[in-house]
Design an enzyme around this catalytic site. Structure first.
Site, PDB file in Angstrom:
ATOM      1  N   THR B  59      77.269  50.315  40.109  1.00 46.73           N
ATOM      2  CA  THR B  59      77.403  51.767  40.096  1.00 46.73           C
ATOM      3  C   THR B  59      77.586  52.280  38.669  1.00 46.73           C
ATOM      4  OG1 THR B  59      78.436  51.608  42.259  1.00 46.73           O
ATOM      5  CG2 THR B  59      78.658  53.693  41.129  1.00 46.73           C
ATOM      6  N   LYS B  86      99.386  51.034  29.611  1.00 50.80           N
ATOM      7  CA  LYS B  86     100.660  51.448  29.010  1.00 50.80           C
ATOM      8  C   LYS B  86     101.364  52.494  29.866  1.00 50.80           C
ATOM      9  CE  LYS B  86      98.654  50.629  24.478  1.00 50.80           C
ATOM     10  NZ  LYS B  86      97.936  51.322  23.383  1.00 50.80           N
ATOM     11  N   ARG B 108      85.785  56.503  39.369  1.00 52.85           N
ATOM     12  CA  ARG B 108      86.017  55.601  40.503  1.00 52.85           C
ATOM     13  C   ARG B 108      87.491  55.226  40.477  1.00 52.85           C
ATOM     14  NH1 ARG B 108      82.692  50.534  42.576  1.00 52.85           N
ATOM     15  NH2 ARG B 108      81.536  52.290  43.409  1.00 52.85           N
TER      16      ARG B 108
END
Lengths: 175, 306
Positions: B59, B86, B108
């Site tokens: 994708t 982080k 995504r």
């Protein structure tokens, strides 16, 4: 222009194309969507009748090459480009209905160059209405019609179920 | 019709006209992929950021290629190498990316609704490239495009979706798209893999694969997500393969011209037998090719609605 004038202009342009190119060797016609496609088809038919051989014919959509895509509010519809032959080395006659600012032709030239390296590109238009914004000139002109900037030239086509005609409409539409 | 949306978040929210506009735009753009010079200047100067919080090759590559074919600049951003480790939140990450003048963010994420949430916080257009088990709209659009390319129309077709529908965003988006366009959608899987109330999505439910296949025009295999097998959905992969693997014999039950689809990656021998995957009925690689055209179409349309 009425239907007869359109027809005569196209016949004359077909002969001019053949004269300038000394025949139809390596010649191909490409119409700019939408009006140019109808005209290119008609020119191709006429040239085929005169020369007794098939002329490669293609359809070009210039939307992706427009210079106003990044400033327009909504995106214009993309239609199909269909050029079923390799344009490299050919003499291409680009066909459009109305030559106005020259921006469409600039886009079409860029579009064609992305598809190959033609030997030559020539331009045929049914109507030249002036008001160029780019240094572009047609090789074959059906008729030069002086217009005011805010007027609009409309071309009617048999292919769309209309009677062939070119008319000037006052009050501009979005160009 | 003209495109008005800033974002593409779900199939559920799209009208039939909007879906058709995407498909016809993709059809016109497909020609670009067949050229020697596969590039047009339509999105020159625009920036597309691929923001993938879940692993993906297909994708992400497809979106990247689509953006590049339209001359946009593409930045790929993956959380493992970024400030996300982080502790930065999704919205802060996205706002930072937006401050670098990104025009389109392709997201995504493992959380359902992530794209929708993000779209409310940023001016950039957001494309949902998969949000948890919720939706994967571009996959459904490329699937619909592929079916339409092969079958000319969607209305009246019988389309079978096979496998873990409950955990599949591909299935959810496809059910939404195909039912909107007038297809008969059948789902078939072991009961543990069908969500409760699945028939409310407008599909016919089957539990035996052979029954579902009769008269099918297209068969959409879902990947058996083996990473989920720990959840006790199935006794074993082998049993699943016995009951739900698409074999040449089973394919005979569908219409003679039926097509076989798969969103990839394939588990050969599990949900699809190699003989079927490599047969002329399989349009799996056409799906991949069409994915680029469909994503180009979306980026083109979204970049206009500023």
């Amino acid at each position: 222009m009425d239907a007869q004038e359109v027809s005569r202009a196209l016949s004359r342009i077909s002969h001019e194309i053949l004269e300038r190119n000394k025949g139809s060797q390596d010649l191909a016609l490409i119409g700019i969507r939408t009006g140019g496609v109808y005209l290119a088809k008609r020119l191709a038919t006429r040239i085929q009748q005169i020369e007794q051989r098939d002329i490669p014919f293609g359809e070009l959509d210039i939307t992706l090459y427009r210079d106003d895509l990044s400033i327009r509010k909504d995106q214009p519809e993309i239609r199909k480009t269909s050029i079923p032959f390799n344009i490299s080395g050919l003499k291409i006659v680009l066909v459009d209905d109305v030559l106005f600012t020259g921006r469409t032709i600039r886009a079409a030239l860029d579009g064609l160059m992305d598809l190959g390296r033609p030997a030559e590109i020539q331009l045929a238009v049914l109507v030249d209405r002036g008001h160029r914004q780019l240094p572009i000139r047609a090789n074959y002109v059906g008729k030069s019609i002086p217009t005011a900037r805010e007027e609009n030239v409309q071309v009617f086509f048999e292919e769309l179920g209309q009677v062939d005609r070119v008319s000037i409409i006052t009050g501009s539409r979005d160009q | 019709m003209t495109w008005k949306r800033k974002d593409l978040l779900t199939i559920a929210e799209l009208s039939v006209d909007e879906i058709e506009l995407i498909l016809t735009t993709a059809e016109s753009l497909k020609e670009v992929g067949g050229r020697d010079i596969k590039k047009v200047p339509a999105l020159r100067g625009k920036t597309v950021v691929n923001l993938f919080f879940e692993p993906s090759t297909r994708t992400r590559t497809s979106f990247e290629l689509a953006a590049k074919r339209l001359s946009a600049d593409v930045i790929n951003f993956s959380p493992s190498t970024s400030s996300v480790v982080k502790g930065e939140t999704l919205i802060d990450t996205a706002r930072n990316i937006e401050s670098m003048q990104a025009d389109i963010i392709v997201l995504r994420h493992s959380s359902p609704g992530a794209a929708d949430h993000l779209a409310r916080f940023v001016q950039s257009s957001v494309i949902n490239a998969g949000d948890g088990w919720h939706e994967h709209p571009t996959q459904a659009l490329l699937d619909v495009y592929t079916i339409k390319e092969k079958k000319k129309q969607i209305e009246g077709l019988i389309i079978v979706i096979v496998g873990d529908v409950a955990h599949s965003r591909v299935a959810r988006s496809n059910i939404a798209a195909l039912t909107k366009l007038g297809a008969e959608v059948r789902v078939v899987a072991p009961p543990t893999m069908l969500p409760l109330g699945v028939e409310r999505l407008g599909v016919k439910v089957f539990y035996r694969f052979d029954d579902a296949l009769i008269g099918a025009d297209a068969i959409m295999m879902l990947r058996l997500q083996r990473e989920r097998l720990g959840r006790a959905l199935l006794p074993s992969t082998r049993e699943y393969a016995n009951l739900f693997c698409l074999t040449p014999e089973r394919l005979q039950l569908a219409k003679p011209e039926a097509i076989v689809m798969h969103p990839g990656p394939l588990n050969r021998g599990v949900e699809i037998s190699p003989a079927v995957a490599d047969s002329s009925a399989a349009v799996i690689l056409n799906q991949v090719t069409n994915g680029v055209s469909v994503r180009m179409a979306l980026m083109y349309l979204l970049s206009g609605a500023a």
